[in-house]
Design an enzyme around this catalytic site. Sequence first.
Site, PDB file in Angstrom:
ATOM      1  N   TYR A  51       0.823  -1.217   0.000  1.00  0.00           N
ATOM      2  CA  TYR A  51       0.000   0.000   0.000  1.00  0.00           C
ATOM      3  C   TYR A  51       0.858   1.270   0.000  1.00  0.00           C
ATOM      4  CZ  TYR A  51      -4.165  -2.876   0.628  1.00  0.00           C
ATOM      5  OH  TYR A  51      -5.186  -3.775   0.438  1.00  0.00           O
ATOM      6  N   PHE A  59      -4.946   7.325   6.803  1.00  0.00           N
ATOM      7  CA  PHE A  59      -5.365   5.982   7.222  1.00  0.00           C
ATOM      8  C   PHE A  59      -4.300   4.916   7.002  1.00  0.00           C
ATOM      9  CE2 PHE A  59      -6.891   6.640   2.839  1.00  0.00           C
ATOM     10  CZ  PHE A  59      -6.366   5.527   2.195  1.00  0.00           C
ATOM     11  N   ARG A  87     -13.119  -5.915 -10.418  1.00  0.00           N
ATOM     12  CA  ARG A  87     -13.421  -4.658  -9.708  1.00  0.00           C
ATOM     13  C   ARG A  87     -14.940  -4.443  -9.663  1.00  0.00           C
ATOM     14  NH1 ARG A  87      -9.488  -2.089  -6.737  1.00  0.00           N
ATOM     15  NH2 ARG A  87     -10.861  -0.284  -6.926  1.00  0.00           N
ATOM     16  N   THR A  93     -15.042   0.865  -2.910  1.00  0.00           N
ATOM     17  CA  THR A  93     -14.188   0.771  -1.723  1.00  0.00           C
ATOM     18  C   THR A  93     -15.011   0.923  -0.447  1.00  0.00           C
ATOM     19  OG1 THR A  93     -12.445   1.809  -3.032  1.00  0.00           O
ATOM     20  CG2 THR A  93     -12.094   1.697  -0.648  1.00  0.00           C
ATOM     21  N   ARG A 104     -18.383  -6.623  -1.661  1.00  0.00           N
ATOM     22  CA  ARG A 104     -18.284  -5.657  -0.550  1.00  0.00           C
ATOM     23  C   ARG A 104     -19.656  -5.274  -0.007  1.00  0.00           C
ATOM     24  NH1 ARG A 104     -13.229  -2.159  -3.041  1.00  0.00           N
ATOM     25  NH2 ARG A 104     -11.559  -3.235  -1.885  1.00  0.00           N
ATOM     26  N   HIS A 117      -9.624  -7.479  -1.661  1.00  0.00           N
ATOM     27  CA  HIS A 117      -8.799  -6.627  -2.526  1.00  0.00           C
ATOM     28  C   HIS A 117      -8.912  -7.122  -3.958  1.00  0.00           C
ATOM     29  CE1 HIS A 117      -5.246  -4.680  -4.273  1.00  0.00           C
ATOM     30  NE2 HIS A 117      -4.942  -5.857  -4.777  1.00  0.00           N
ATOM     31  N   GLU A 128       1.588  -8.109  -8.064  1.00  0.00           N
ATOM     32  CA  GLU A 128       1.019  -8.656  -6.830  1.00  0.00           C
ATOM     33  C   GLU A 128       1.002 -10.194  -6.885  1.00  0.00           C
ATOM     34  OE1 GLU A 128      -2.759  -6.575  -6.685  1.00  0.00           O
ATOM     35  OE2 GLU A 128      -1.762  -4.653  -6.344  1.00  0.00           O
TER      36      GLU A 128
HETATM   37  P1  ADP Z   1      -9.545  -0.248  -3.412  1.00  0.00           P
HETATM   38  O1  ADP Z   1      -9.174  -1.348  -2.431  1.00  0.00           O
HETATM   39  O2  ADP Z   1     -11.036  -0.218  -3.666  1.00  0.00           O
HETATM   40  O3  ADP Z   1      -8.720  -0.266  -4.667  1.00  0.00           O
HETATM   41  P2  ADP Z   1      -7.927   2.006  -2.523  1.00  0.00           P
HETATM   42  O4  ADP Z   1      -6.819   1.505  -3.377  1.00  0.00           O
HETATM   43  O5  ADP Z   1      -8.335   3.429  -2.658  1.00  0.00           O
HETATM   44  O6  ADP Z   1      -9.254   1.141  -2.679  1.00  0.00           O
HETATM   45  O7  ADP Z   1      -7.536   1.796  -0.987  1.00  0.00           O
HETATM   46  C1  ADP Z   1      -6.898   0.627  -0.579  1.00  0.00           C
HETATM   47  C2  ADP Z   1      -7.486   0.163   0.726  1.00  0.00           C
HETATM   48  O8  ADP Z   1      -7.211   1.136   1.744  1.00  0.00           O
HETATM   49  C3  ADP Z   1      -9.019   0.046   0.731  1.00  0.00           C
HETATM   50  O9  ADP Z   1      -9.483  -1.153   0.168  1.00  0.00           O
HETATM   51  C4  ADP Z   1      -9.318   0.148   2.209  1.00  0.00           C
HETATM   52  O10 ADP Z   1      -9.061  -1.098   2.885  1.00  0.00           O
HETATM   53  C5  ADP Z   1      -8.291   1.166   2.671  1.00  0.00           C
HETATM   54  N1  ADP Z   1      -8.849   2.535   2.659  1.00  0.00           N
HETATM   55  C6  ADP Z   1      -9.034   3.330   1.575  1.00  0.00           C
HETATM   56  N2  ADP Z   1      -9.567   4.515   1.917  1.00  0.00           N
HETATM   57  C7  ADP Z   1      -9.712   4.478   3.269  1.00  0.00           C
HETATM   58  C8  ADP Z   1     -10.207   5.407   4.255  1.00  0.00           C
HETATM   59  N3  ADP Z   1     -10.635   6.609   3.903  1.00  0.00           N
HETATM   60  N4  ADP Z   1     -10.199   5.002   5.544  1.00  0.00           N
HETATM   61  C9  ADP Z   1      -9.736   3.793   5.918  1.00  0.00           C
HETATM   62  N5  ADP Z   1      -9.257   2.876   5.051  1.00  0.00           N
HETATM   63  C10 ADP Z   1      -9.240   3.205   3.748  1.00  0.00           C
END
Ligand code: ADP
Length: 139
Positions: A51, A59, A87, A93, A104, A117, A128
């Site tokens: 990440y 966060f 997706r 998300t 979700r 994920h 990945e």
């Molecule tokens: P996705 O998993 O839908 O691709 P992102 O890549 O934006 O979403 O974010 C990765 C992960 O980070 C999310 O799946 C979630 O677990 C966490 N996350 C994202 N935005 C937030 C937030 N505002 N507060 C807490 N956790 C978050």
Amino acid sequence: MATNRTFTMIKPDGVENGHIGGILNMITEGGFRIVAMKLTQLTVADAKAFYAVHAERPFYGELVEFMTRGPIVAAILEKENAVEDFRTLIGATNPANAAEGTIRKKYATSMGENAVHGSDSDENAAIESAFHFAGREMF
Ligand code: ADP
């Protein structure tokens, strides 16, 4: 060139809440073939690297703590248009915005603890997948 594979994790909340079977069922019912799969656990270094794009977000610390607190299911999935279709299957998300019929919508409990994920590009799917699986573990 687009590939037909994507990478997924059932996140620690999904495993803790007993949803491995339910989520895998939605994945296979959605037309995805499981190419590779294992129960494993991310280290703090793994989660930070995974990440890294979110390193400056407020966060990030919470996300790393969450993703490392228990086992995950890592898997490679195959289907035509895999990245985009997966997706769609997982949904937004934030589960409050996730469409009916998505993983979700059914299993996520919050924006952070959102059960699953899915890779966001073919390039990231390949990176990945290679992180978690050796060639001889892909079928
Ligand atoms: P996705 O998993 O839908 O691709 P992102 O890549 O934006 O979403 O974010 C990765 C992960 O980070 C999310 O799946 C979630 O677990 C966490 N996350 C994202 N935005 C937030 C937030 N505002 N507060 C807490 N956790 C978050």
